[in-house]
Design a protein around this motif. Structure first.
Motif: not given
Length: 362
Positions: A131-134, A167-174, A176-177, A242-246
């Motif tokens: 679980r990784v949250l940025v 934003f999309a690039k930083l949320a890549v991966g299982s 990850r959000a 605010p926006i959310f990416k996963a």
């Protein structure tokens, strides 16, 4: 493993207000980092082990130090753990991409002195926690609109902010959000004299229990963003979203414990008891009762020293009071109004009201 059964949480929190070679930002940025760190490490809130919560502020937040901090986070966060990365400061747009601006970034040699999105994404990918949250709180506006350009006075200039591509690039991966304070074409508000930015104010509320509306004892990622996305626009209507990416998020994973793993005082069955210990909540309830048409009712806001033009229009009195008090709590709503002056005005109007008589400014 936490005694409650929740795996360990780890965090790296970065904040830069006083840049060496580009324009600075409000001091609220540093408060944001310190307050999020304290909330994560508090046994009464998120209950991360204090040793697992690392902060890098101003002079300590160099390019080298941030990259080292990310590597150390990757080294200590195990597969079953949770990892959070929080950044508050400048971002800069570079073509269709963008970069994190560290305290020592030099616009004349920007590629080598900032952290590009690909480099940052690679550092995040090395974190093996499930679980990784940025969190990114950027494009700040302190009390009024600020320049949307990053300059050094020597002819070098970049547009501030982060692109959707980043934003999309930083949320890549299982597992990850990413949560960001605003859209790419918006600014992240900081009210004059406020302790925190609007985004971080609401984030802190969520982490302290408000996002755990089901009283599960856990702060979960979707619940946290739902709370943030609902509450921020109440403070800055139509101006900040605010926006959310996963990329590959299978479930509503737990970010942290809520209230140290105990039942949340924000649950529906306790809303009328424990939460009323908060003076702001009590005042809001009473004002909705006594001035049902909102802050303009009987000119109470103006008589308390406020400026109605600083408030946003809302269709109901309850919504108007909720938004107005949130704005007031952040230092907005007029130069001469505060909790005490509003309470005093209401007490003068309703001198025999029992709750007003007992209420004191926080």
């Amino acid at each position: 493993m936490n005694p409650t059964g929740y795996p360990q949480g780890h965090a790296l929190l970065i904040g830069v207000a006083n840049y060496q070679k580009v324009s600075g930002l409000p001091d609220a940025i540093l408060n944001d980092v310190n307050d999020v760190a304290a909330t994560l490490a508090s046994p009464k809130c998120c209950a991360y082990a204090p040793a697992n919560v690392v902060t890098l502020l101003d002079a300590d937040a160099t390019r080298a130090a941030v990259l080292k901090g990310l590597d150390e986070l990757a080294a200590r966060a195990g597969p079953d753990d949770t990892a959070c990365v929080f950044f508050s400061g400048h971002g800069a747009v570079v073509g269709n991409d963008s970069a994190l601006v560290t305290v020592d970034s030099d616009l004349a040699d920007f590629e080598n002195t900032s952290i590009g999105s690909s480099e940052l994404a690679a550092a995040l990918a090395r974190i093996k926690a499930k679980r990784v949250l940025v969190f990114i709180d950027a494009c700040h506006a302190g009390g009024a609109a600020i320049s949307k350009s990053l300059t050094d006075g020597k002819g070098h200039e970049f547009k501030t902010g982060y692109t959707q591509n980043t934003f999309a690039k930083l949320a890549v991966g299982s597992g990850r959000a990413l949560m960001a304070s605003c859209r790419a074409d918006e600014v992240s508000a900081v009210f004059t004299n406020a302790r925190n930015s609007v985004f971080t104010t609401v984030l802190l509320e969520g982490l302290r229990g408000a996002a755990d509306k089901s009283a599960s004892g856990l702060i979960k990622v979707f619940d946290l963003f739902n709370y943030i996305s609902e509450e921020v626009p109440k403070l800055i209507p139509d101006n900040q979203h605010p926006i959310f990416k996963a990329d590959d998020l299978e479930g509503n994973f737990a970010v942290a414990l809520s209230q140290g793993g105990k039942k949340s005082p924000y649950s529906p069955e306790t809303t009328g008891t424990a939460r009323e210990a908060d003076p702001w909540s009590v005042l809001e309830k009473v004002l909705v009762e006594l001035y049902p048409f909102g802050p303009k009712d009987q000119e109470v806001w103006s008589r308390a020293g406020g400026d109605l033009s600083r408030l946003q229009f809302h269709p109901t009195g309850q919504a108007a009071w909720h938004a107005a008090l949130r704005t007031l709590k952040q230092g907005g709503g007029g130069r001469n109004i505060n909790f005490g002056s509003l309470l005093k005005t209401a007490q003068e109007d309703f001198s025999n009201h029992p709750q007003l008589a007992m209420l004191q400014a926080p």
